[in-house]
Design a protein around this motif. Sequence first.
Motif, PDB file in Angstrom:
ATOM      1  N   SER A 142      -5.483   1.161  -4.209  1.00  0.00           N
ATOM      2  CA  SER A 142      -5.545   3.181  -4.282  1.00  0.00           C
ATOM      3  C   SER A 142      -4.416   4.134  -3.659  1.00  0.00           C
ATOM      4  O   SER A 142      -3.851   3.501  -2.576  1.00  0.00           O
ATOM      5  CB  SER A 142      -6.391   2.988  -3.213  1.00  0.00           C
ATOM      6  N   GLU A 143      -4.139   4.991  -3.109  1.00  0.00           N
ATOM      7  CA  GLU A 143      -2.746   5.714  -2.467  1.00  0.00           C
ATOM      8  C   GLU A 143      -3.383   5.729  -1.807  1.00  0.00           C
ATOM      9  O   GLU A 143      -4.088   6.731  -1.672  1.00  0.00           O
ATOM     10  CB  GLU A 143      -2.249   6.956  -4.025  1.00  0.00           C
ATOM     11  N   GLY A 144      -3.167   5.278   0.080  1.00  0.00           N
ATOM     12  CA  GLY A 144      -3.584   6.759   0.821  1.00  0.00           C
ATOM     13  C   GLY A 144      -3.046   7.918   1.133  1.00  0.00           C
ATOM     14  O   GLY A 144      -1.827   8.566   0.655  1.00  0.00           O
ATOM     15  N   MET A 184       1.080  -1.499   0.366  1.00  0.00           N
ATOM     16  CA  MET A 184       0.154  -0.158   0.302  1.00  0.00           C
ATOM     17  C   MET A 184       1.197   1.190  -0.119  1.00  0.00           C
ATOM     18  O   MET A 184       2.409   1.126   1.441  1.00  0.00           O
ATOM     19  CB  MET A 184      -0.934  -0.248   1.162  1.00  0.00           C
ATOM     20  N   GLN A 185       0.965   2.264  -0.514  1.00  0.00           N
ATOM     21  CA  GLN A 185       1.215   3.389  -0.556  1.00  0.00           C
ATOM     22  C   GLN A 185       0.773   4.537   0.085  1.00  0.00           C
ATOM     23  O   GLN A 185      -0.716   4.678  -0.807  1.00  0.00           O
ATOM     24  CB  GLN A 185       1.475   3.678  -2.506  1.00  0.00           C
ATOM     25  N   PHE A 186       1.145   5.553   0.255  1.00  0.00           N
ATOM     26  CA  PHE A 186       0.817   6.618   0.798  1.00  0.00           C
ATOM     27  C   PHE A 186       1.821   7.617   0.670  1.00  0.00           C
ATOM     28  O   PHE A 186       2.932   7.932   0.520  1.00  0.00           O
ATOM     29  CB  PHE A 186       1.198   6.397   2.130  1.00  0.00           C
ATOM     30  N   SER A 187       0.820   8.920   0.776  1.00  0.00           N
ATOM     31  CA  SER A 187       1.519  10.385   0.377  1.00  0.00           C
ATOM     32  C   SER A 187       1.341  11.494   1.193  1.00  0.00           C
ATOM     33  O   SER A 187       0.302  11.329   1.927  1.00  0.00           O
ATOM     34  CB  SER A 187       0.470  10.326  -0.637  1.00  0.00           C
ATOM     35  N   ILE A 188       2.427  11.479   1.782  1.00  0.00           N
ATOM     36  CA  ILE A 188       3.008  11.423   3.425  1.00  0.00           C
ATOM     37  C   ILE A 188       3.079  12.964   2.758  1.00  0.00           C
ATOM     38  O   ILE A 188       4.284  13.254   2.323  1.00  0.00           O
ATOM     39  CB  ILE A 188       3.712  11.143   3.400  1.00  0.00           C
ATOM     40  N   ARG A 189       2.562  14.179   3.648  1.00  0.00           N
ATOM     41  CA  ARG A 189       2.925  15.327   3.409  1.00  0.00           C
ATOM     42  C   ARG A 189       2.284  15.955   5.517  1.00  0.00           C
ATOM     43  O   ARG A 189       2.438  15.771   5.804  1.00  0.00           O
ATOM     44  CB  ARG A 189       2.174  16.093   2.672  1.00  0.00           C
ATOM     45  N   GLY A 190       2.973  17.067   5.822  1.00  0.00           N
ATOM     46  CA  GLY A 190       3.679  18.226   6.345  1.00  0.00           C
ATOM     47  C   GLY A 190       2.981  19.693   6.671  1.00  0.00           C
ATOM     48  O   GLY A 190       3.020  20.464   4.908  1.00  0.00           O
ATOM     49  N   GLN A 191       2.214  19.320   7.827  1.00  0.00           N
ATOM     50  CA  GLN A 191       1.543  20.938   7.553  1.00  0.00           C
ATOM     51  C   GLN A 191       2.010  21.185   8.560  1.00  0.00           C
ATOM     52  O   GLN A 191       2.355  21.233   9.491  1.00  0.00           O
ATOM     53  CB  GLN A 191      -0.102  20.913   7.518  1.00  0.00           C
ATOM     54  N   GLN A 192       2.774  22.685   8.436  1.00  0.00           N
ATOM     55  CA  GLN A 192       3.424  23.610   9.347  1.00  0.00           C
ATOM     56  C   GLN A 192       4.245  22.914  10.132  1.00  0.00           C
ATOM     57  O   GLN A 192       4.570  23.211  10.543  1.00  0.00           O
ATOM     58  CB  GLN A 192       2.591  24.542  10.640  1.00  0.00           C
ATOM     59  N   ILE A 193       5.066  21.489   9.717  1.00  0.00           N
ATOM     60  CA  ILE A 193       6.564  20.750   9.861  1.00  0.00           C
ATOM     61  C   ILE A 193       6.409  20.344   8.438  1.00  0.00           C
ATOM     62  O   ILE A 193       6.573  20.015   7.435  1.00  0.00           O
ATOM     63  CB  ILE A 193       5.657  19.503  10.707  1.00  0.00           C
TER      64      ILE A 193
END
Length: 183
Positions: free
Chosen positions: A37-39, A1-10
């Motif tokens: 599907s991508e998480g 399973m693939q995940f798109s990891i993003r940061g908000q103010q970090i």
Amino acid sequence: MQFSIRGQQIEVTDALREYVDKKLSRLEKYFDAPPTSEGYVTLGVVRGLHTVEVTIPLAGVTLRAEDRSDDMYASIDAVVDKLERQIRKHKTKLNRKFRQEGSLKTLFVEGSPSAVAVEEQDYDDLEVVRNKRFTLKPMDVEEAILQMNMVGHNFFVFSNIDTSEVSVVYKRNDGKYGLIEQN
């Protein structure tokens, strides 16, 4: 399973990314085949609280969990636990439905008998304990927000005077307001 990891103010460090991947990989044991599907994972810091949001779109269902705490790693652990509970509840619901229809095909892997007992117990906890009936007064969104604040709730159901449809206003965690309308 693939995940798109993003940061908000970090800034998402490699250590955080690896920890998220390691913890979320635990969810793969619940599926017959890994979802294509991508998480989406959003890590953020708001007012000193570390927030983790995970959304996993699947066929027929979207799994979503969110947690806030003083520690980012604790928030990640809590979100994974919440997602596991959601998967178990949904799996139990699907398996009951398929057993009734006589089909053996399921989206999730069959668990051990002790896990099934826990899952059914979680599913049985979904009991309506109170039922309210009331007449919806036609009002605009601003009046609905005022009514919601006056009764001290975090949501309010009303008949939208502009659209003549049932709508819901709710108070968001950031202190602002949201509106849910019918399509």
